[in-house]
Write a protein that holds these residues in place. Structure first.
Motif, PDB file in Angstrom:
ATOM      1  N   SER A 263      73.693  13.920 -67.430  1.00  0.00           N
ATOM      2  CA  SER A 263      74.684  15.003 -67.395  1.00  0.00           C
ATOM      3  C   SER A 263      74.083  16.354 -67.763  1.00  0.00           C
ATOM      4  O   SER A 263      74.738  17.392 -67.577  1.00  0.00           O
ATOM      5  N   GLY A 264      72.853  16.375 -68.301  1.00  0.00           N
ATOM      6  CA  GLY A 264      72.225  17.619 -68.717  1.00  0.00           C
ATOM      7  C   GLY A 264      72.618  18.070 -70.109  1.00  0.00           C
ATOM      8  O   GLY A 264      72.265  19.166 -70.548  1.00  0.00           O
ATOM      9  N   GLU A 265      73.327  17.226 -70.866  1.00  0.00           N
ATOM     10  CA  GLU A 265      73.798  17.591 -72.201  1.00  0.00           C
ATOM     11  C   GLU A 265      72.665  17.608 -73.224  1.00  0.00           C
ATOM     12  O   GLU A 265      72.709  18.379 -74.198  1.00  0.00           O
ATOM     13  N   TYR A 266      71.668  16.770 -73.028  1.00  0.00           N
ATOM     14  CA  TYR A 266      70.560  16.682 -73.988  1.00  0.00           C
ATOM     15  C   TYR A 266      69.570  17.810 -73.701  1.00  0.00           C
ATOM     16  O   TYR A 266      68.769  17.747 -72.777  1.00  0.00           O
ATOM     17  N   THR A 267      69.650  18.862 -74.500  1.00  0.00           N
ATOM     18  CA  THR A 267      68.780  20.024 -74.317  1.00  0.00           C
ATOM     19  C   THR A 267      68.051  20.326 -75.619  1.00  0.00           C
ATOM     20  O   THR A 267      68.533  19.992 -76.697  1.00  0.00           O
ATOM     21  N   PRO A 268      66.866  20.944 -75.557  1.00  0.00           N
ATOM     22  CA  PRO A 268      66.138  21.381 -74.359  1.00  0.00           C
ATOM     23  C   PRO A 268      65.096  20.366 -73.884  1.00  0.00           C
ATOM     24  O   PRO A 268      64.166  20.738 -73.166  1.00  0.00           O
ATOM     25  N   LEU A 269      65.247  19.110 -74.272  1.00  0.00           N
ATOM     26  CA  LEU A 269      64.183  18.138 -74.040  1.00  0.00           C
ATOM     27  C   LEU A 269      64.486  17.144 -72.918  1.00  0.00           C
ATOM     28  O   LEU A 269      63.913  16.063 -72.877  1.00  0.00           O
ATOM     29  N   SER A 270      65.382  17.507 -71.985  1.00  0.00           N
ATOM     30  CA  SER A 270      65.530  16.732 -70.753  1.00  0.00           C
ATOM     31  C   SER A 270      64.672  17.381 -69.679  1.00  0.00           C
ATOM     32  O   SER A 270      64.564  18.612 -69.616  1.00  0.00           O
ATOM     33  N   ARG A 271      64.106  16.575 -68.811  1.00  0.00           N
ATOM     34  CA  ARG A 271      63.209  17.130 -67.795  1.00  0.00           C
ATOM     35  C   ARG A 271      63.262  16.312 -66.513  1.00  0.00           C
ATOM     36  O   ARG A 271      63.571  15.118 -66.519  1.00  0.00           O
ATOM     37  N   ALA A 272      62.936  16.975 -65.431  1.00  0.00           N
ATOM     38  CA  ALA A 272      62.793  16.295 -64.147  1.00  0.00           C
ATOM     39  C   ALA A 272      61.373  15.758 -64.033  1.00  0.00           C
ATOM     40  O   ALA A 272      60.405  16.422 -64.400  1.00  0.00           O
ATOM     41  N   MET A 273      61.244  14.538 -63.544  1.00  0.00           N
ATOM     42  CA  MET A 273      59.943  13.943 -63.267  1.00  0.00           C
ATOM     43  C   MET A 273      59.672  14.102 -61.772  1.00  0.00           C
ATOM     44  O   MET A 273      60.578  13.955 -60.947  1.00  0.00           O
ATOM     45  N   LEU A 274      58.433  14.391 -61.435  1.00  0.00           N
ATOM     46  CA  LEU A 274      58.125  14.879 -60.097  1.00  0.00           C
ATOM     47  C   LEU A 274      57.148  13.991 -59.345  1.00  0.00           C
ATOM     48  O   LEU A 274      56.309  13.309 -59.946  1.00  0.00           O
ATOM     49  N   LEU A 275      57.258  14.036 -58.022  1.00  0.00           N
ATOM     50  CA  LEU A 275      56.314  13.392 -57.126  1.00  0.00           C
ATOM     51  C   LEU A 275      55.783  14.448 -56.173  1.00  0.00           C
ATOM     52  O   LEU A 275      56.557  15.140 -55.509  1.00  0.00           O
ATOM     53  N   TYR A 276      54.460  14.581 -56.121  1.00  0.00           N
ATOM     54  CA  TYR A 276      53.815  15.479 -55.174  1.00  0.00           C
ATOM     55  C   TYR A 276      53.250  14.640 -54.041  1.00  0.00           C
ATOM     56  O   TYR A 276      52.574  13.638 -54.272  1.00  0.00           O
ATOM     57  N   VAL A 277      53.552  15.054 -52.824  1.00  0.00           N
ATOM     58  CA  VAL A 277      53.144  14.317 -51.632  1.00  0.00           C
ATOM     59  C   VAL A 277      52.181  15.183 -50.830  1.00  0.00           C
ATOM     60  O   VAL A 277      52.458  16.362 -50.566  1.00  0.00           O
ATOM     61  N   SER A 278      51.051  14.615 -50.448  1.00  0.00           N
ATOM     62  CA  SER A 278      50.110  15.319 -49.585  1.00  0.00           C
ATOM     63  C   SER A 278      50.695  15.406 -48.187  1.00  0.00           C
ATOM     64  O   SER A 278      50.909  14.382 -47.530  1.00  0.00           O
ATOM     65  N   VAL A 279      50.967  16.610 -47.714  1.00  0.00           N
ATOM     66  CA  VAL A 279      51.547  16.780 -46.376  1.00  0.00           C
ATOM     67  C   VAL A 279      50.606  16.270 -45.288  1.00  0.00           C
ATOM     68  O   VAL A 279      51.042  15.574 -44.363  1.00  0.00           O
ATOM     69  N   PRO A 280      49.296  16.559 -45.345  1.00  0.00           N
ATOM     70  CA  PRO A 280      48.409  16.003 -44.313  1.00  0.00           C
ATOM     71  C   PRO A 280      48.444  14.475 -44.264  1.00  0.00           C
ATOM     72  O   PRO A 280      48.338  13.874 -43.187  1.00  0.00           O
ATOM     73  N   ALA A 281      48.626  13.837 -45.429  1.00  0.00           N
ATOM     74  CA  ALA A 281      48.637  12.370 -45.468  1.00  0.00           C
ATOM     75  C   ALA A 281      49.869  11.802 -44.785  1.00  0.00           C
ATOM     76  O   ALA A 281      49.880  10.631 -44.379  1.00  0.00           O
ATOM     77  N   LEU A 282      50.925  12.610 -44.626  1.00  0.00           N
ATOM     78  CA  LEU A 282      52.142  12.133 -43.973  1.00  0.00           C
ATOM     79  C   LEU A 282      51.930  11.812 -42.499  1.00  0.00           C
ATOM     80  O   LEU A 282      52.804  11.200 -41.862  1.00  0.00           O
ATOM     81  N   ALA A 283      50.806  12.194 -41.960  1.00  0.00           N
ATOM     82  CA  ALA A 283      50.490  11.830 -40.580  1.00  0.00           C
ATOM     83  C   ALA A 283      50.228  10.336 -40.437  1.00  0.00           C
ATOM     84  O   ALA A 283      50.331   9.785 -39.339  1.00  0.00           O
ATOM     85  N   ARG A 284      49.916   9.669 -41.552  1.00  0.00           N
ATOM     86  CA  ARG A 284      49.685   8.228 -41.525  1.00  0.00           C
ATOM     87  C   ARG A 284      51.004   7.493 -41.679  1.00  0.00           C
ATOM     88  O   ARG A 284      51.767   7.772 -42.612  1.00  0.00           O
ATOM     89  N   PRO A 285      51.315   6.572 -40.791  1.00  0.00           N
ATOM     90  CA  PRO A 285      52.626   5.911 -40.818  1.00  0.00           C
ATOM     91  C   PRO A 285      52.952   5.242 -42.144  1.00  0.00           C
ATOM     92  O   PRO A 285      54.109   5.291 -42.602  1.00  0.00           O
ATOM     93  N   GLU A 286      51.966   4.617 -42.798  1.00  0.00           N
ATOM     94  CA  GLU A 286      52.247   3.916 -44.041  1.00  0.00           C
ATOM     95  C   GLU A 286      52.594   4.890 -45.167  1.00  0.00           C
ATOM     96  O   GLU A 286      53.434   4.602 -46.028  1.00  0.00           O
TER      97      GLU A 286
END
Length: 352
Positions: A263-286
């Motif tokens: 809900s975002g009530e726990y502040t300031p120590l709530s955070r989003a966890m992230l995934l970075y994706v290599s765009v060139p690698a997206l050319a590979r189907p898997e």
């Protein structure tokens, strides 16, 4: 093919179990999943994931489910740390980067030098928790200002009495506070120091720093006068051995729970966890299929113990709850799905 979805099988591991299997470094799930299905698309190949040690169990859980359905795809998931992982990702050595903080300018420059275009996606929510020894009966809540005074660079807070004046004359007032926290290579360290002290890296030097949150847990549970910080999920795996401290951000004190974090009530120590994706690698189907899998709805083979009522979860929301994180909102899922689809349109598919 039938599959055990009771939570008792090899593939159903808690955050602690994933990290134990990792040996502190990697979960090579491709070696464990000798069963499963080839999948309708006949995908095969190798997808490499590295990055945050904190987020390692989440990535491993998603990879496990994907590999069960596509058993000719190998996905070793490593947890070298957010900073170390970005070095590999921005050099083009990995396809996915789990991160407990956003990419920084120096890392962006390395990606640019190596022509690594990337996509940033939110995949889970986490709360950084403050915990003390279970015998600590006096510290139930700390204000953000008290946490700041305790942890800031150059802090003169040494004892519990230094931290709060009313504790000075108590029997425990003269006891030194033993401090445990994440090391500077950790995204959790970066987030905590920014949120509490206003600057990444602003922290006192005389604390016990570790790359492994389990070490922090052991340190606090072994010292009645200790205090530490780490991902909230680690507390819930050790509830009998730790005491959770509420954080008062002008809100009378809130503890990190699924409800207060989602809900975002726990502040300031709530955070989003992230995934970075290599765009060139997206050319590979898997790679493309694995990225899309995060935002697909779970199927009937998924362990439904983390599903509440008639809600519909995607694999990234399901995995977050499964290993002790918290699910991102549905609108964030849709935004990520659209962002990924737009990136996929920009790359030319490689033939299998």
């Amino acid at each position: 093919m039938e599959r055990d979805t009771t939570g008792e099988g090899l593939g159903r591991l808690s955050r602690r179990a994933y990290l134990a299997a990792a040996g502190g470094a990697a979960v090579a799930l491709s070696g464990c999943l000798v069963r499963g299905e080839a999948g309708e698309r006949g995908l095969e190949g190798r997808v490499v994931v590295d990055g945050s040690n904190t987020l390692l169990p989440h990535g491993a859980a998603v990879a496990e489910e994907f590999q069960w359905r596509n058993n000719r795809v190998q996905i070793p998931v490593r947890g070298s740390g957010t900073g170390a992982g970005f070095q590999r990702f921005c050099s083009g050595d990995t396809d996915f980067q789990n991160a407990s903080r956003e990419i920084v300018e120096d890392e962006e420059a390395i990606c640019g030098d190596n022509d690594v275009e990337y996509l940033e996606l939110e995949t889970a929510l986490d709360g950084v928790a403050i915990w003390v020894h279970p015998d600590n009966h006096w510290c139930d809540t700390l204000t953000v200002e008290e946490i700041h005074r305790l942890w800031r660079s150059g802090s003169d807070v040494e004892t519990w009495g230094d931290l709060r004046e009313e504790w000075a004359d108590e029997p425990w007032g003269d006891e030194s506070i033993s401090l445990y926290g994440r090391d500077p290579a950790s995204g959790t360290f970066d987030y905590f120091t920014q949120a509490i002290n206003g600057e990444v890296g602003n922290i006192r030097s005389d604390y016990s720093a570790s790359a492994d949150t389990n070490v922090i847990v052991r340190g606090v549970r072994g010292d009645r006068y200790a205090l530490g910080f780490g991902g909230a999920g680690y507390y819930y795996e050790n509830e009998d051995e730790l005491k959770l401290v509420a954080v008062d951000d002008d809100n009378d004190g809130v503890r990190p729970t699924r409800e207060t974090i989602e809900s975002g009530e726990y502040t300031p120590l709530s955070r989003a966890m992230l995934l970075y994706v290599s765009v060139p690698a997206l050319a590979r189907p898997e790679v493309r299929a694995f990225a899309e899998f995060y935002f697909e709805e779970i199927d009937d083979d998924a362990d439904d113990s983390v599903v509440e009522g008639d809600e519909t979860l995607t694999w990234t929301q399901w995995a977050a709850r499964r290993v002790g994180f918290y699910g991102i909102p549905d609108e964030t899922v849709e935004a990520g799905r659209e962002k990924l689809a737009e990136a996929i349109e920009t790359v030319e598919e490689e033939p299998q």
